[in-house]
Scaffold this motif. Sequence first.
Motif, PDB file in Angstrom:
ATOM      1  N   THR A 143      46.418  11.406   7.470  1.00  0.00           N
ATOM      2  CA  THR A 143      46.500  10.034   7.992  1.00  0.00           C
ATOM      3  C   THR A 143      47.884   9.755   8.553  1.00  0.00           C
ATOM      4  O   THR A 143      48.033   9.122   9.611  1.00  0.00           O
ATOM      5  CB  THR A 143      46.163   9.017   6.886  1.00  0.00           C
ATOM      6  N   TYR A 147      49.049   8.580  12.277  1.00  0.00           N
ATOM      7  CA  TYR A 147      49.930   7.417  12.424  1.00  0.00           C
ATOM      8  C   TYR A 147      51.177   7.784  13.224  1.00  0.00           C
ATOM      9  O   TYR A 147      51.591   7.052  14.133  1.00  0.00           O
ATOM     10  CB  TYR A 147      50.295   6.917  11.027  1.00  0.00           C
ATOM     11  N   GLN A 150      50.243   8.172  16.897  1.00  0.00           N
ATOM     12  CA  GLN A 150      50.003   6.896  17.554  1.00  0.00           C
ATOM     13  C   GLN A 150      51.310   6.147  17.795  1.00  0.00           C
ATOM     14  O   GLN A 150      51.520   5.563  18.858  1.00  0.00           O
ATOM     15  CB  GLN A 150      49.055   6.045  16.717  1.00  0.00           C
ATOM     16  N   LEU A 151      52.189   6.174  16.820  1.00  0.00           N
ATOM     17  CA  LEU A 151      53.481   5.522  16.984  1.00  0.00           C
ATOM     18  C   LEU A 151      54.306   6.213  18.062  1.00  0.00           C
ATOM     19  O   LEU A 151      54.990   5.564  18.865  1.00  0.00           O
ATOM     20  CB  LEU A 151      54.237   5.528  15.654  1.00  0.00           C
ATOM     21  N   GLU A 209      48.035  -0.453   9.612  1.00  0.00           N
ATOM     22  CA  GLU A 209      49.079  -0.459  10.638  1.00  0.00           C
ATOM     23  C   GLU A 209      48.546   0.106  11.950  1.00  0.00           C
ATOM     24  O   GLU A 209      48.833  -0.425  13.034  1.00  0.00           O
ATOM     25  CB  GLU A 209      50.283   0.350  10.156  1.00  0.00           C
ATOM     26  N   MET A 210      47.755   1.177  11.877  1.00  0.00           N
ATOM     27  CA  MET A 210      47.200   1.765  13.095  1.00  0.00           C
ATOM     28  C   MET A 210      46.209   0.818  13.767  1.00  0.00           C
ATOM     29  O   MET A 210      46.169   0.723  14.997  1.00  0.00           O
ATOM     30  CB  MET A 210      46.556   3.114  12.776  1.00  0.00           C
ATOM     31  N   ARG A 211      45.417   0.096  12.961  1.00  0.00           N
ATOM     32  CA  ARG A 211      44.502  -0.889  13.540  1.00  0.00           C
ATOM     33  C   ARG A 211      45.285  -1.991  14.243  1.00  0.00           C
ATOM     34  O   ARG A 211      44.894  -2.449  15.327  1.00  0.00           O
ATOM     35  CB  ARG A 211      43.601  -1.476  12.454  1.00  0.00           C
ATOM     36  N   ARG A 214      46.614  -0.715  17.555  1.00  0.00           N
ATOM     37  CA  ARG A 214      45.572  -0.612  18.579  1.00  0.00           C
ATOM     38  C   ARG A 214      45.198  -1.989  19.123  1.00  0.00           C
ATOM     39  O   ARG A 214      44.919  -2.144  20.311  1.00  0.00           O
ATOM     40  CB  ARG A 214      44.335   0.073  18.003  1.00  0.00           C
TER      41      ARG A 214
END
Length: 232
Positions: A143, A147, A150-151, A209-211, A214
Amino acid sequence: MTTRLPLFPLNTVAFPGVAVPLYVFEDRYRALVRDLLAEPDPTQRVFGITSIREGYEVTAPGDGEGHGAQSLHTVGTVMQLTEHERDEEGTFQIESVGRQRFRLHRIDGSGEYAVGEVDLVEDPPGEDLTPSAIEQAGRTLRTFEAYREQLGQLRGGVVLSGTFPTSPTFLSWSLSATCLLTGAEKQRLLETTDAESRLLLLRHLLAEEMRAMRAVPSLPATEVSRLRWSPN
């Protein structure tokens, strides 16, 4: 068993196994460092970092007046002073490494700096060897990789680099220090009693945080952590 521990309250959360650099300029904390350096055994040059509760200016448990003590979280981290530099003005640049957690019961503010009456918190024995903890470590690390990717896309490249320990306990501490989380979230992780639960909470926080990233394509408000992992 209750013991006495010099306190260094900060607006941050320190974790076991993680290196924390500090610039020491206030008179009371210069006195603390001088007393630590007077200890001939380097392993006994220890003090406690405990996070200041956001939005409070009242005294923590105990008498603490006279030091301008603010309300403190009662779970903190025992730090060992490992390196130091003193400049001509008497200020210090120090390096410290987290050893274990403590629970704060009372503050004695009668001396040059605050001293806490604390109980040391031991991690559950053998938790790194359980199959469930090992599984949680692998899932949480995956995970975290998602993360981090994505960051990195938001910032035009990877911003959270480095290798991490394989031990579930130390992995949970190093990721807690590295991820871009709020102070309240980091304090919650510090107070979580075992590595498996901490890894599960980390995975939940990273997913949230990822949600958020997005949904709103902007960066988290928190700065990238500059704390460094240390196995010592």
